[in-house]
Write an enzyme that holds these catalytic residues in place. Structure first.
Site, PDB file in Angstrom:
ATOM      1  N   GLY A  15      34.377 -15.488 -66.971  1.00 11.31           N
ATOM      2  CA  GLY A  15      33.800 -16.537 -65.916  1.00 11.31           C
ATOM      3  C   GLY A  15      32.979 -17.259 -66.889  1.00 11.31           C
ATOM      4  O   GLY A  15      31.680 -17.699 -66.834  1.00 11.31           O
ATOM      5  N   ALA A  16      33.515 -17.982 -68.018  1.00 11.24           N
ATOM      6  CA  ALA A  16      32.856 -18.656 -68.904  1.00 11.24           C
ATOM      7  C   ALA A  16      33.140 -20.277 -68.871  1.00 11.24           C
ATOM      8  O   ALA A  16      32.727 -20.914 -69.702  1.00 11.24           O
ATOM      9  CB  ALA A  16      33.334 -18.411 -70.414  1.00 11.24           C
ATOM     10  N   THR A  17      33.629 -20.436 -67.581  1.00 21.14           N
ATOM     11  CA  THR A  17      33.613 -22.158 -67.542  1.00 21.14           C
ATOM     12  C   THR A  17      32.757 -22.668 -66.756  1.00 21.14           C
ATOM     13  O   THR A  17      32.593 -23.895 -66.727  1.00 21.14           O
ATOM     14  CB  THR A  17      34.969 -22.367 -66.368  1.00 21.14           C
ATOM     15  OG1 THR A  17      34.844 -21.598 -65.253  1.00 21.14           O
ATOM     16  CG2 THR A  17      36.248 -21.537 -67.105  1.00 21.14           C
ATOM     17  N   SER A  18      31.521 -21.988 -66.456  1.00 24.62           N
ATOM     18  CA  SER A  18      30.563 -22.757 -65.710  1.00 24.62           C
ATOM     19  C   SER A  18      29.307 -21.683 -65.604  1.00 24.62           C
ATOM     20  O   SER A  18      29.281 -20.642 -66.046  1.00 24.62           O
ATOM     21  CB  SER A  18      30.757 -23.146 -64.260  1.00 24.62           C
ATOM     22  OG  SER A  18      31.017 -21.797 -63.512  1.00 24.62           O
ATOM     23  N   GLY A  19      28.068 -22.239 -65.467  1.00 25.41           N
ATOM     24  CA  GLY A  19      27.007 -21.646 -65.206  1.00 25.41           C
ATOM     25  C   GLY A  19      26.504 -20.542 -66.522  1.00 25.41           C
ATOM     26  O   GLY A  19      26.556 -21.115 -67.674  1.00 25.41           O
ATOM     27  N   ILE A  20      26.122 -19.357 -66.171  1.00 27.21           N
ATOM     28  CA  ILE A  20      25.774 -18.681 -67.263  1.00 27.21           C
ATOM     29  C   ILE A  20      26.664 -18.136 -68.342  1.00 27.21           C
ATOM     30  O   ILE A  20      26.626 -18.148 -69.404  1.00 27.21           O
ATOM     31  CB  ILE A  20      24.944 -17.198 -66.597  1.00 27.21           C
ATOM     32  CG1 ILE A  20      23.919 -17.556 -65.988  1.00 27.21           C
ATOM     33  CG2 ILE A  20      25.076 -16.372 -67.519  1.00 27.21           C
ATOM     34  CD1 ILE A  20      23.236 -16.437 -65.108  1.00 27.21           C
ATOM     35  N   GLY A  21      27.988 -18.033 -67.805  1.00 28.59           N
ATOM     36  CA  GLY A  21      29.188 -17.820 -68.735  1.00 28.59           C
ATOM     37  C   GLY A  21      29.252 -18.810 -69.598  1.00 28.59           C
ATOM     38  O   GLY A  21      29.624 -18.473 -71.001  1.00 28.59           O
ATOM     39  N   SER A 147      23.250  -7.447 -61.404  1.00 27.91           N
ATOM     40  CA  SER A 147      21.985  -8.245 -60.536  1.00 27.91           C
ATOM     41  C   SER A 147      20.947  -7.220 -59.943  1.00 27.91           C
ATOM     42  O   SER A 147      21.474  -6.131 -59.639  1.00 27.91           O
ATOM     43  CB  SER A 147      22.806  -8.821 -59.183  1.00 27.91           C
ATOM     44  OG  SER A 147      21.693  -9.080 -58.351  1.00 27.91           O
ATOM     45  N   TYR A 172      28.472  -8.132 -51.708  1.00 26.60           N
ATOM     46  CA  TYR A 172      28.066  -8.638 -53.004  1.00 26.60           C
ATOM     47  C   TYR A 172      27.323  -7.387 -53.805  1.00 26.60           C
ATOM     48  O   TYR A 172      27.571  -7.221 -54.961  1.00 26.60           O
ATOM     49  CB  TYR A 172      27.360  -9.606 -52.924  1.00 26.60           C
ATOM     50  CG  TYR A 172      26.944 -10.362 -54.105  1.00 26.60           C
ATOM     51  CD1 TYR A 172      27.717 -10.871 -54.968  1.00 26.60           C
ATOM     52  CD2 TYR A 172      25.438 -10.202 -54.681  1.00 26.60           C
ATOM     53  CE1 TYR A 172      27.180 -11.340 -56.391  1.00 26.60           C
ATOM     54  CE2 TYR A 172      25.212 -10.743 -55.880  1.00 26.60           C
ATOM     55  CZ  TYR A 172      25.959 -11.337 -56.778  1.00 26.60           C
ATOM     56  OH  TYR A 172      25.553 -11.727 -58.067  1.00 26.60           O
TER      57      TYR A 172
END
Length: 269
Positions: A15-21, A147, A172
């Site tokens: 998940g490295a394409t946006s946000g925290i990643g 989380s 979630y």
């Protein structure tokens, strides 16, 4: 922020394409790590690599793009095989990719509730398939980006897909609890972390405002540093080690989750 010792480390960030990643990948690469940048599609992963080079001045030689749609476990298997072939030694796996559970009950082609599969089962499968790469030398570790909502959850052992009673928040939270429990699996040294409430696509699940993704990523990067000693199954709230939800590190619970996950990812076939 101190310059952590990640030089020459190889790290896979999901998940490295946006946000925290994305920010985790950037911080690691800036400190000299080789970063395997995962995206849902090859186009998204390639675009993230291009952005890291263009906006952060990262050396392209330190970045590798990988893709897999975590709602399709076959794609996870294909990506894991490529990672293992190209990087037989992996220092760190950051299990970061996540989706908010949809409003309506959604089942993947693999037969699993969407959030449970993308947020937990895909990472369970990926970690299992990369176990040899992570343990080929001492010091390999896994950082599960969980989380604080895991504290509100329960795993519905007889109905993990929540077919009988679906709530997006409960679905979630269950996926985050499972990811937290999974950190105590003895096969690979792992920890889980709540990086704080940050301004990402998941923010509406928590609050109206939060910290920057870079601030959240800094806490994750710290746990990637080999000089930071970790205990298998430990849980961190940002930079503080705290106790996770009661019972989540009990051996019986960990074994029960492993058995359930093996069935759901068809590892027992």
């Amino acid at each position: 922020m101190p310059e952590f010792n990640v030089l020459s480390r190889t790290v896979l960030v999901t998940g490295a394409t946006s946000g925290i990643g994305f920010e985790t990948a950037r911080l690691l690469a800036e400190r000299g790590a080789t970063v395997l940048v995962h995206g849902r599609t090859a186009e998204e992963a390639g675009a993230a690599v291009d952005a890291l080079v263009a906006t952060a001045g990262i050396d392209m030689a330190r970045l590798c793009a990988f893709s897999a749609d975590f709602s399709h476990l076959e794609e996870v298997e294909t990506m894991a095989a490529r990672v293992a072939a190209e990087h037989p030694h992996l220092d760190v796996l950051v299990n970061n990719a996540a989706v908010a559970a949809p409003e309506h009950h959604t089942i993947t082609a693999d037969g699993n509730e969407l959030a449970f599969q993308v947020n937990f089962l895909a990472h369970y499968l990926l970690t299992s398939l990369l176990e040899q790469a992570l343990t080929s030398e001492p010091g390999g570790r896994v950082v599960n980006v969980s989380s604080s909502l895991h504290r509100t959850a329960s795993i519905q052992w007889s109905d993990p897909n929540r077919a009988r009673r679906y709530s997006r928040l409960a679905a979630y939270a269950q996926s985050q609890l499972a990811l937290t429990v999974f950190a105590a699996d003895p096969r690979v040294t792992a920890v889980s972390i709540h990086p704080g409430i940050c301004e990402t696509g998941l923010l509406p699940l928590y609050a109206h405002q939060g910290a920057t993704p870079a601030e959240g990523a800094a806490h994750i990067v710290r746990l990637c540093d080999p000089s930071v000693e970790i205990v298998n199954g430990a849980y961190y709230d940002r930079d503080q080690r705290v106790e996770p939800a009661p019972g989540s590190t009990e051996e019986r619970t960990v074994k029960r989750l492993t058995k359930l996950a093996d069935v759901l990812v068809h590892q027992n076939a």
